[in-house]
Design a protein around this motif. Structure first.
Motif, PDB file in Angstrom:
ATOM      1  N   VAL B   3      25.888-100.271   8.734  1.00 39.37           N
ATOM      2  CA  VAL B   3      24.966-101.046   7.901  1.00 39.37           C
ATOM      3  C   VAL B   3      25.779-101.897   6.920  1.00 39.37           C
ATOM      4  CG1 VAL B   3      23.073-100.900   6.235  1.00 39.37           C
ATOM      5  CG2 VAL B   3      23.180 -99.283   8.149  1.00 39.37           C
ATOM      6  N   ALA B   4      25.364-103.155   6.796  1.00 35.25           N
ATOM      7  CA  ALA B   4      26.047-104.069   5.871  1.00 35.25           C
ATOM      8  C   ALA B   4      25.005-104.819   5.051  1.00 35.25           C
ATOM      9  CB  ALA B   4      26.909-105.045   6.661  1.00 35.25           C
ATOM     10  N   ASN B   5      25.442-105.331   3.899  1.00 38.49           N
ATOM     11  CA  ASN B   5      24.572-106.169   3.053  1.00 38.49           C
ATOM     12  C   ASN B   5      25.221-107.531   2.940  1.00 38.49           C
ATOM     13  OD1 ASN B   5      23.134-103.834   2.406  1.00 38.49           O
ATOM     14  ND2 ASN B   5      24.426-103.449   0.635  1.00 38.49           N
ATOM     15  N   ARG B   6      24.406-108.561   2.978  1.00 35.71           N
ATOM     16  CA  ARG B   6      25.011-109.882   2.833  1.00 35.71           C
ATOM     17  C   ARG B   6      25.487-110.098   1.402  1.00 35.71           C
ATOM     18  NH1 ARG B   6      22.176-115.486   3.356  1.00 35.71           N
ATOM     19  NH2 ARG B   6      22.911-115.553   1.192  1.00 35.71           N
ATOM     20  N   LYS B   7      26.597-110.805   1.257  1.00 39.20           N
ATOM     21  CA  LYS B   7      27.048-111.176  -0.081  1.00 39.20           C
ATOM     22  C   LYS B   7      26.077-112.222  -0.622  1.00 39.20           C
ATOM     23  CE  LYS B   7      32.042-110.389   0.367  1.00 39.20           C
ATOM     24  NZ  LYS B   7      32.365-109.608  -0.854  1.00 39.20           N
ATOM     25  N   THR B   8      26.079-112.433  -1.917  1.00 37.16           N
ATOM     26  CA  THR B   8      25.166-113.428  -2.496  1.00 37.16           C
ATOM     27  C   THR B   8      25.620-114.825  -2.059  1.00 37.16           C
ATOM     28  OG1 THR B   8      26.471-113.708  -4.493  1.00 37.16           O
ATOM     29  CG2 THR B   8      24.760-112.010  -4.549  1.00 37.16           C
ATOM     30  N   LEU B   9      24.681-115.725  -2.037  1.00 41.71           N
ATOM     31  CA  LEU B   9      24.995-117.102  -1.649  1.00 41.71           C
ATOM     32  C   LEU B   9      26.052-117.682  -2.588  1.00 41.71           C
ATOM     33  CD1 LEU B   9      24.344-119.461   0.246  1.00 41.71           C
ATOM     34  CD2 LEU B   9      22.569-120.173  -1.376  1.00 41.71           C
ATOM     35  N   PHE B 118      27.788 -98.577   5.177  1.00 46.03           N
ATOM     36  CA  PHE B 118      27.778 -97.190   5.685  1.00 46.03           C
ATOM     37  C   PHE B 118      27.343 -97.078   7.149  1.00 46.03           C
ATOM     38  CE2 PHE B 118      23.733 -97.864   3.303  1.00 46.03           C
ATOM     39  CZ  PHE B 118      22.798 -97.633   4.306  1.00 46.03           C
ATOM     40  N   LEU B 119      27.520 -95.852   7.672  1.00 47.22           N
ATOM     41  CA  LEU B 119      27.016 -95.486   9.004  1.00 47.22           C
ATOM     42  C   LEU B 119      25.675 -94.814   8.781  1.00 47.22           C
ATOM     43  CD1 LEU B 119      30.073 -93.719  10.714  1.00 47.22           C
ATOM     44  CD2 LEU B 119      29.406 -96.112  10.823  1.00 47.22           C
ATOM     45  N   GLY B 120      24.622 -95.419   9.297  1.00 44.19           N
ATOM     46  CA  GLY B 120      23.323 -94.851   8.963  1.00 44.19           C
ATOM     47  C   GLY B 120      22.253 -95.059  10.005  1.00 44.19           C
ATOM     48  N   VAL B 121      21.033 -94.782   9.567  1.00 49.35           N
ATOM     49  CA  VAL B 121      19.869 -94.851  10.455  1.00 49.35           C
ATOM     50  C   VAL B 121      18.795 -95.744   9.827  1.00 49.35           C
ATOM     51  CG1 VAL B 121      20.260 -92.532  11.374  1.00 49.35           C
ATOM     52  CG2 VAL B 121      18.806 -92.819   9.362  1.00 49.35           C
ATOM     53  N   THR B 122      17.849 -96.154  10.649  1.00 51.21           N
ATOM     54  CA  THR B 122      16.703 -96.914  10.146  1.00 51.21           C
ATOM     55  C   THR B 122      15.618 -95.907   9.769  1.00 51.21           C
ATOM     56  OG1 THR B 122      17.226 -98.567  11.815  1.00 51.21           O
ATOM     57  CG2 THR B 122      15.087 -98.784  10.711  1.00 51.21           C
ATOM     58  N   LEU B 123      15.277 -95.832   8.498  1.00 50.60           N
ATOM     59  CA  LEU B 123      14.231 -94.896   8.071  1.00 50.60           C
ATOM     60  C   LEU B 123      12.857 -95.472   8.395  1.00 50.60           C
ATOM     61  CD1 LEU B 123      15.283 -93.514   4.573  1.00 50.60           C
ATOM     62  CD2 LEU B 123      15.543 -92.434   6.800  1.00 50.60           C
ATOM     63  N   GLU B 124      12.715 -96.749   8.123  1.00 46.87           N
ATOM     64  CA  GLU B 124      11.492 -97.480   8.447  1.00 46.87           C
ATOM     65  C   GLU B 124      11.888 -98.950   8.437  1.00 46.87           C
ATOM     66  OE1 GLU B 124       8.947 -97.925   4.618  1.00 46.87           O
ATOM     67  OE2 GLU B 124       9.808 -95.923   4.530  1.00 46.87           O
ATOM     68  N   GLN B 125      10.967 -99.808   8.826  1.00 48.43           N
ATOM     69  CA  GLN B 125      11.253-101.247   8.849  1.00 48.43           C
ATOM     70  C   GLN B 125      11.834-101.674   7.495  1.00 48.43           C
ATOM     71  OE1 GLN B 125      10.864-103.420  11.364  1.00 48.43           O
ATOM     72  NE2 GLN B 125      11.299-105.263  10.185  1.00 48.43           N
ATOM     73  N   GLY B 126      13.070-102.144   7.509  1.00 46.32           N
ATOM     74  CA  GLY B 126      13.669-102.648   6.269  1.00 46.32           C
ATOM     75  C   GLY B 126      14.328-101.604   5.389  1.00 46.32           C
ATOM     76  N   VAL B 127      14.391-100.351   5.845  1.00 44.59           N
ATOM     77  CA  VAL B 127      15.030 -99.305   5.032  1.00 44.59           C
ATOM     78  C   VAL B 127      16.057 -98.550   5.879  1.00 44.59           C
ATOM     79  CG1 VAL B 127      14.678 -97.273   3.567  1.00 44.59           C
ATOM     80  CG2 VAL B 127      12.879 -99.008   3.708  1.00 44.59           C
ATOM     81  N   TRP B 128      17.307 -98.554   5.413  1.00 44.64           N
ATOM     82  CA  TRP B 128      18.371 -97.853   6.121  1.00 44.64           C
ATOM     83  C   TRP B 128      18.978 -96.812   5.194  1.00 44.64           C
ATOM     84  CZ3 TRP B 128      17.442-103.074   6.283  1.00 44.64           C
ATOM     85  CH2 TRP B 128      17.056-103.591   7.530  1.00 44.64           C
ATOM     86  N   GLU B 130      22.240 -93.750   4.706  1.00 49.96           N
ATOM     87  CA  GLU B 130      23.543 -93.248   5.152  1.00 49.96           C
ATOM     88  C   GLU B 130      23.431 -91.850   5.763  1.00 49.96           C
ATOM     89  OE1 GLU B 130      26.643 -93.370   2.191  1.00 49.96           O
ATOM     90  OE2 GLU B 130      28.167 -93.048   3.736  1.00 49.96           O
ATOM     91  N   ARG B 131      24.179 -91.608   6.826  1.00 46.61           N
ATOM     92  CA  ARG B 131      24.176 -90.301   7.462  1.00 46.61           C
ATOM     93  C   ARG B 131      25.569 -89.752   7.740  1.00 46.61           C
ATOM     94  NH1 ARG B 131      19.936 -90.311   5.821  1.00 46.61           N
ATOM     95  NH2 ARG B 131      17.912 -89.885   6.767  1.00 46.61           N
ATOM     96  N   CYS B 132      26.566 -90.615   7.904  1.00 47.58           N
ATOM     97  CA  CYS B 132      27.875 -90.136   8.356  1.00 47.58           C
ATOM     98  C   CYS B 132      28.990 -90.903   7.670  1.00 47.58           C
ATOM     99  CB  CYS B 132      27.975 -90.309   9.862  1.00 47.58           C
ATOM    100  SG  CYS B 132      29.551 -89.764  10.560  1.00 47.58           S
TER     101      CYS B 132
END
Lengths: 308, 222
Positions: B3-9, B118-128, B130-132
């Motif tokens: 999982v990654a987050n985009r940097k700000t513009l 992180f290494l993770g899972v999709t909890l619901e649409q738009g929510v991830w 961390e798991r590992c």
């Protein structure tokens, strides 16, 4: 392995142990520690020295321990897993023993988020139970965790903390069981305000026979004001302050609240003394060390036993 | 997934300041699933960059390209015919992908458009979530299938600290206490006896602490 710890000797004699704590200053002034120490002279059998509590940088616990040792105290070196890996922990254990420190309290440590350096990297190479095991291995087997032999074993009395008010409640006695298995000899609890829950926890501890293997010292902290009680209830992790305590403090005039806080603390100690398996009292008067003598006196904990 | 987050513009525009012609590279794998670095996000980011630069009177040419994977060289090779036409590459794949692109095009500046988390899972649409942590020595069989290394804020192996309250972690009231989850699951599985056993101090050599890791499967090598 017998240590020179006052706590060990008083537990063996069957008398109640009394401990308190000294928080080191946020600076290099030894006088601050000496001043706090003077207030505790003749009042306690041993004194905890906190290790960067709430993750706020302070003078090191070991340095402050030595200052208190030189004043005639039997300090308890608090050590947290947050800031040290196994190399640093074992090194500090040797250093403490070499300086004549007799007691160590093995703690997980508050998360750095709560302190003044929330951007720090934490360590947690081991947890508090593994730290207990580490001290025991070094002392009783004379070995480092890596297996090499230690020349000059660190003779320390091993302590830990437990919070009967944290969750999940049903494993809180089992957790003490793991600490006992790892080699803990004395235990100090989180501040007790919810007596019913503490009694329930002690019952679970006695059911496992842990009160016979570990010297349990019940923790108390006097409230200075209703504001402090509310803060502890709402903002301190793992603290259980029942509403009736808040109500009781609210019911007295502002200038009388600290007196009422002391009275609650003394009453709590008197109740704790009656609970089977409670072997001592740990009085944590946070930045209020001048009240420890008054509390101990009123609770019938003075004079302290003379040790040869 | 990773999982990654985009940097700000703003951060991205600062990095791009010296350049007038860039290649924007997305990836069809994990960052597509977590809606950070796939084809769609490449399109959105390219428009944002061009618009902002046009407003400043500093026009920029952005070529959009999304690779099947940025962690395998055969896909990275697909841009070789035209990579020379651009001054810099802005990659919005995970940190592994960004680095592999940089390794393959040594004379190109490669810029990160995302923060890999992180290494993770999709909890619901738009929510991830961390798991590992990839510590290299899995203990999930001892902890009811819940990882204390990745999910406890202190990576405690022998139970919750004193800050676990009503199922939540002391670090954040929204965060679940990993040890509450472990105890709940062990109870469901009738495995509470596992909690009584002390898990010994961990060997961290299999984790990042042992140095960067590499895996070789001799049976698969050509």
């Amino acid at each position: 392995m017998k240590t020179k710890s006052n706590i060990e000797r008083i537990l063996e004699s069957g008398q109640l142990v009394v401990t308190s704590e000294c928080g080191p200053p946020r600076g290099a002034d030894a006088e601050v520690i000496k001043k706090k120490g003077k207030l505790l002279q003749g009042v306690v059998d041993a004194v905890n020295v906190t290790d960067n509590q709430t993750s706020v940088v302070r003078m090191s616990s070991l340095s402050a321990c030595l200052i208190l040792k030189e004043m005639g105290f039997d300090p308890i070196l608090q050590m947290v897993c947050r800031d040290r890996n196994r190399i640093a922990i074992q090194s500090d254990i040797l250093g403490a023993a070499a300086l004549g420190i007799n007691n160590i309290l093995c703690l997980t440590g508050d998360h750095q988020k709560f302190g003044d350096h929330p951007k720090a990297k934490n360590v947690f190479d081991m947890d508090s139970i593994q730290m207990i095991h580490t001290v025991k291995t070094m002392r009783d087997e004379g070995k480092f965790l890596g297996g090499e032999e230690i020349k000059g074993k660190p003779i320390l009395f091993i302590g830990a903390a437990e919070n009967p008010f944290a969750d999940p409640f049903e494993i809180r006695a089992a957790r003490l069981g793991k600490k006992a298995k790892a080699g803990v000899q004395f235990l100090q609890t989180q501040c007790i305000y919810n007596m019913a829950r503490f009694e329930k926890w002690m019952e679970m501890v006695r059911d496992r026979g842990l009160h016979e293997r570990v010297g349990i010292l019940a923790g108390v902290t006097p409230f200075k004001s209703v504001g402090m009680a509310r803060y502890m209830k709402n903002s301190v992790p793992g603290m259980d302050v029942p509403d009736e305590m808040i109500e009781r403090l609210k019911g007295v005039a502002k200038e009388k609240q600290s007196e009422e806080g002391i009275r609650i603390c003394v009453e709590t100690i008197q109740k704790l003394k009656q609970i089977p398996g409670v072997r001592g009292i740990h009085i944590m008067a946070i930045e209020w060390e001048e009240k420890v003598r008054e509390i101990a006196e009123a609770a019938g904990l003075l004079p302290r036993p003379e040790l040869a | 997934m990773i999982v990654a987050n985009r940097k700000t513009l703003e951060e991205i525009l600062t990095m791009l300041k010296p350049y007038k012609k860039i290649l924007l590279l997305g990836c069809n794998e994990c960052v597509t699933v977590c809606a950070t670095g796939g084809e769609r996000e490449v399109g959105v980011l390219a428009s944002e960059i061009k618009l902002s630069r046009a407003k400043e009177g500093q026009e920029i040419e952005v070529r959009e390209q999304t690779l099947e994977r940025q962690c395998d060289h055969e896909y990275i090779d697909q841009v070789r015919p035209f990579v020379g036409d651009y001054e810099a590459i802005l990659s919005i794949a995970c940190g592994a992908g960004i680095q592999y692109v940089a390794e393959k095009y040594r004379n190109k500046v490669v810029l990160p458009g995302v923060n890999t988390t992180f290494l993770g899972v999709t909890l619901e649409q738009g929510v991830w979530s961390e798991r590992c942590q990839g510590c290299g020595e899995c203990v999930l069989h001892l902890t009811g299938g819940v990882c204390p290394i990745a999910r406890c804020a202190k990576s405690l192996l022998n139970g919750p600290c004193g800050g676990s309250s009503n199922g939540k972690c002391e670090v954040d009231k929204e965060l679940e206490c990993a040890w509450q989850l472990i105890v709940d699951r062990l109870k469901e599985l009738n495995q509470m006896d596992k909690y009584e056993e002390i898990i010994p101090i961990k060997d961290w050599t299999t984790s990042r602490d042992g140095g960067p890791r590499k895996r070789i499967r001799e049976d698969l090598r050509l």
